[in-house]
Scaffold this motif. Structure first.
Motif, PDB file in Angstrom:
ATOM      1  N   GLY A  66       0.739  -0.860   0.123  1.00 39.90           N
ATOM      2  CA  GLY A  66       0.107   0.350   0.611  1.00 39.90           C
ATOM      3  C   GLY A  66       1.473   0.750  -0.293  1.00 39.90           C
ATOM      4  O   GLY A  66       2.429   0.695  -0.235  1.00 39.90           O
ATOM      5  N   LEU A  67      -0.394   2.592   0.003  1.00 40.55           N
ATOM      6  CA  LEU A  67       0.965   3.325  -0.150  1.00 40.55           C
ATOM      7  C   LEU A  67       0.146   5.143   1.027  1.00 40.55           C
ATOM      8  O   LEU A  67      -0.717   4.577   1.378  1.00 40.55           O
ATOM      9  CB  LEU A  67       0.916   4.416  -1.285  1.00 40.55           C
ATOM     10  CG  LEU A  67       1.708   3.981  -2.399  1.00 40.55           C
ATOM     11  CD1 LEU A  67       0.909   4.273  -3.699  1.00 40.55           C
ATOM     12  CD2 LEU A  67       3.026   3.867  -2.052  1.00 40.55           C
ATOM     13  N   VAL A  68       0.880   5.647   1.420  1.00 37.38           N
ATOM     14  CA  VAL A  68       0.167   6.758   2.207  1.00 37.38           C
ATOM     15  C   VAL A  68       0.586   7.853   1.137  1.00 37.38           C
ATOM     16  O   VAL A  68       1.404   8.019   0.915  1.00 37.38           O
ATOM     17  CB  VAL A  68       1.349   7.248   3.602  1.00 37.38           C
ATOM     18  CG1 VAL A  68       0.510   8.347   4.468  1.00 37.38           C
ATOM     19  CG2 VAL A  68       0.967   6.025   4.835  1.00 37.38           C
ATOM     20  N   LEU A  69      -0.386   9.076   1.456  1.00 36.95           N
ATOM     21  CA  LEU A  69      -0.085   9.625  -0.238  1.00 36.95           C
ATOM     22  C   LEU A  69       0.021  11.161   0.827  1.00 36.95           C
ATOM     23  O   LEU A  69      -0.709  11.751   1.883  1.00 36.95           O
ATOM     24  CB  LEU A  69      -1.568   9.738  -0.648  1.00 36.95           C
ATOM     25  CG  LEU A  69      -1.998   8.911  -1.547  1.00 36.95           C
ATOM     26  CD1 LEU A  69      -3.068   9.022  -2.721  1.00 36.95           C
ATOM     27  CD2 LEU A  69      -0.682   8.980  -3.025  1.00 36.95           C
ATOM     28  N   ARG A  70       0.433  11.998   0.289  1.00 35.72           N
ATOM     29  CA  ARG A  70       1.689  12.637   1.108  1.00 35.72           C
ATOM     30  C   ARG A  70       1.961  14.170  -0.162  1.00 35.72           C
ATOM     31  O   ARG A  70       1.920  13.899  -0.709  1.00 35.72           O
ATOM     32  CB  ARG A  70       2.419  12.644   2.507  1.00 35.72           C
ATOM     33  CG  ARG A  70       2.063  12.088   3.412  1.00 35.72           C
ATOM     34  CD  ARG A  70       3.478  12.157   4.017  1.00 35.72           C
ATOM     35  NE  ARG A  70       3.021  11.581   5.697  1.00 35.72           N
ATOM     36  CZ  ARG A  70       3.969  10.292   5.826  1.00 35.72           C
ATOM     37  NH1 ARG A  70       4.197   9.176   4.959  1.00 35.72           N
ATOM     38  NH2 ARG A  70       3.161   9.469   6.975  1.00 35.72           N
ATOM     39  N   ALA A  71       1.148  15.138   0.243  1.00 32.39           N
ATOM     40  CA  ALA A  71       1.101  16.591  -0.346  1.00 32.39           C
ATOM     41  C   ALA A  71       0.866  17.658   0.789  1.00 32.39           C
ATOM     42  O   ALA A  71       0.649  18.310   1.499  1.00 32.39           O
ATOM     43  CB  ALA A  71       0.647  16.527  -2.194  1.00 32.39           C
ATOM     44  N   PRO A  72       2.107  18.909   0.540  1.00 31.77           N
ATOM     45  CA  PRO A  72       1.740  19.981   1.036  1.00 31.77           C
ATOM     46  C   PRO A  72       0.916  20.439   1.032  1.00 31.77           C
ATOM     47  O   PRO A  72      -0.372  21.000   0.363  1.00 31.77           O
ATOM     48  CB  PRO A  72       2.711  21.198   0.323  1.00 31.77           C
ATOM     49  CG  PRO A  72       3.536  20.163  -0.087  1.00 31.77           C
ATOM     50  CD  PRO A  72       2.352  19.073  -0.370  1.00 31.77           C
ATOM     51  N   GLY A  73       0.088  21.067   2.846  1.00 29.01           N
ATOM     52  CA  GLY A  73      -1.454  21.052   2.555  1.00 29.01           C
ATOM     53  C   GLY A  73      -2.206  20.349   2.668  1.00 29.01           C
ATOM     54  O   GLY A  73      -4.239  20.718   3.214  1.00 29.01           O
TER      55      GLY A  73
END
Length: 254
Positions: A66-73
């Motif tokens: 699986g994945l963890v999605l991360r992006a600023p804000g």
């Protein structure tokens, strides 16, 4: 002789990279590299060519796939390995490929980021993709990258390109998996001269001189450009790809 300077995975095609100390080579390239892809409402691939803000997304691989999605804000989102029936969509060159839909949660997360209707898709256990002629005469197996299962670049190649460009840029512009460095030969040892023969005649192509790891950035049509040289004065300066003969092995950072 050349040594491995760094190793990188890009879990989602067109999103940020993950730096690793080791990588396992599988049938389609490095395991965990470009196994996921975004598609639009028509099933066509979505990349930084049309959605440059994807450069801000930093997927974190999880044990089990699986994945963890991360992006600023934005809030992090954990995405499990999808299951169910495969859906036929298009890969980057327009060929049909069967992928699994990662669900409404991932679609909404990316949809809000891009302000567009998109779906996150993943390669399943029965995934199969080959690069057909004339793009690849060997029908090479590959993940969801452009035209090669493994992308290789060298620090000396980057230096040669930067020297010819109007502005500096980094290695991430080429999104390689393996970056190699030439180690200086000892005085007593003969200097090794690696030889690489391209699979097709050396050419020169144009690309935006922008760092794909940065956002905001100029649009490709208006930004400065650099000529990406596959050969320079008879020497190969940028090499990408590997054929299916790389086999199953473990590459380690040296």
């Amino acid at each position: 002789m050349p040594t491995v300077a760094s190793l990188h995975l890009h879990p989602i095609k067109a999103c940020g990279r993950v730096d690793v100390e080791s990588a396992t080579v599988g049938r389609h390239g490095l395991i965990g590299d470009r196994d996921w892809q975004l598609v639009d409402a028509e099933g066509a691939p979505v990349t930084q060519r049309t959605e440059p803000s994807l450069a801000t997304v930093r997927p974190e691989p999880l044990p089990g796939g699986g994945l963890v999605l991360r992006a600023p804000g934005r809030d992090d989102l954990e995405v499990e390995v999808p299951s169910g029936d495969a859906v036929t969509v298009a890969d980057l060159v327009g060929m049909p490929v069967d992928l699994l839909d990662a669900g409404d949660g991932a679609a909404a997360w990316f949809g809000e980021l891009l302000d567009a209707e998109v779906r996150l898709m993943a390669a399943g256990p029965d995934y199969d993709r080959t690069i057909p002629p004339p793009l690849d005469a060997m029908w090479t197996d590959a993940a969801l990258g452009d035209l090669a299962p493994v992308l290789l670049a060298s620090e000396s190649s980057l230096a040669a390109l930067v020297a010819e460009a109007s502005e500096p840029f980094g290695m991430e512009r080429f999104r390689p998996n393996v970056v190699v460095r030439r180690r200086r030969a000892s005085v007593s040892a003969p200097r090794a001269t690696p030889s690489v023969r391209p699979s097709r005649p050396a050419t020169s192509s144009r690309c935006s001189n922008v760092d794909r790891a940065c956002w905001p950035r100029p649009e490709p049509a208006t930004g400065p450009t650099v000529s990406v040289m596959h050969s320079l004065e008879g020497r190969i300066v940028m090499v990408s790809g590997a054929n299916r003969g790389i086999g199953a092995a473990v590459a380690r950072r040296l």
